[in-house]
Design a protein around this motif. Structure first.
Motif, short mmCIF file in Angstrom:
data_model
loop_
_atom_site.label_atom_id
_atom_site.label_comp_id
_atom_site.label_asym_id
_atom_site.label_seq_id
_atom_site.Cartn_x
_atom_site.Cartn_y
_atom_site.Cartn_z
N GLN A 1 -17.76 38.38 -9.82
CA GLN A 1 -16.69 37.46 -9.42
C GLN A 1 -16.55 37.05 -8.08
OE1 GLN A 1 -13.80 40.08 -11.57
NE2 GLN A 1 -13.17 38.51 -12.89
N GLY B 1 -13.43 32.92 -9.79
CA GLY B 1 -14.70 32.51 -10.67
C GLY B 1 -15.43 33.64 -11.36
N LEU C 1 -20.65 29.69 -13.43
CA LEU C 1 -19.49 30.33 -12.73
C LEU C 1 -18.17 29.37 -13.10
CD1 LEU C 1 -18.51 32.28 -10.39
CD2 LEU C 1 -19.02 30.52 -8.88
N LYS C 2 -17.44 30.20 -13.79
CA LYS C 2 -16.18 29.30 -14.34
C LYS C 2 -14.85 29.90 -13.81
CE LYS C 2 -18.92 27.32 -17.42
NZ LYS C 2 -19.20 25.97 -16.97
N THR C 3 -14.13 28.88 -13.30
CA THR C 3 -12.87 29.40 -12.63
C THR C 3 -11.49 29.01 -13.62
OG1 THR C 3 -12.36 26.95 -11.90
CG2 THR C 3 -13.87 28.50 -10.42
N ASP D 1 -14.55 23.12 -11.96
CA ASP D 1 -15.85 23.35 -11.97
C ASP D 1 -16.80 22.43 -11.96
OD1 ASP D 1 -14.65 26.13 -12.63
OD2 ASP D 1 -15.05 26.11 -14.88
#
Length: 196
Positions: free
Chosen positions: A49, A61, A91-93, A99
């Protein structure tokens, strides 16, 4: 004129010595390799993360997919190798538009990142540190950070935290609507779980 006495050497003495040293080094390397085992990383139990701070808020993220290869001594947990590869589209926020903007900021497409371990050591207080090369946006930097490794039966858990400044990777300061700025200082947290 006083004659100079020279010691006669066997013509193969230098080569024989070089070969002996070479064999000794090979033996040490092979011996170390024989003790190194590969950790089978369980990605369902692992997480990587990135924490970021922005004007008035913060966000995290989470890397949904990555490739990790870890090797080391299964008994002492001393590492001999660690590599991590990923693409930033994983990588997802939690906000799709954010993103999407991140991918544009990184140059578009599927921007990749990687980390390669180079060495580890303990400080005077007994904390273990790792050093390696991280590549983001095509820029390679050397970083070091503290980490812990714990074993429970055949399972090993490796935790660590590293600090990065995204400006070091030739990335511009992130600004939105002239009022929101993302701090260039990021915190990367990793929790890698696997078994020998």
């Amino acid at each position: 004129m006083i004659p100079v006495l020279r010691e006669k050497k066997h013509p193969l003495a230098g080569n024989a010595m070089k070969k002996s040293i070479g064999l000794a080094i090979c033996g040490l390397v092979l011996g170390a390799a024989a003790h190194a085992e590969t950790l089978k990383v369980d990605k369902t139990r692992s997480r990587i993360q990135v924490d970021a701070k922005a004007t008035g808020h913060s966000f995290t993220g989470t890397l949904g997919d990555f490739t990790a290869k870890v090797s080391g001594d299964a008994s002492s947990l001393a590492p001999t190798g660690f590599s991590l590869n990923w693409t930033f589209d994983h990588l997802k926020t939690g906000k799709e538009d954010r993103d999407d903007e991140m991918i544009k900021w990184l140059g578009g497409g599927k921007p990749a990142g990687s980390f390669r371990f180079t060495k580890s050591w303990k400080d005077a207080g007994g904390r273990t540190f790792a050093m390696g090369e991280i590549t983001i946006h095509g820029i390679r930097k050397t970083i070091s950070f503290p980490y812990t490794a714990k074993k429970d039966g055949r399972w090993v858990t490796i935790d660590g935290t590293a600090s990065l400044n995204y400006e070091d990777f030739s990335l511009p300061i992130v600004r939105a609507m002239a009022v929101m700025t993302v701090d260039p200082q990021l915190t990367v947290r990793f929790h890698v779980v696997g078994k020998y």
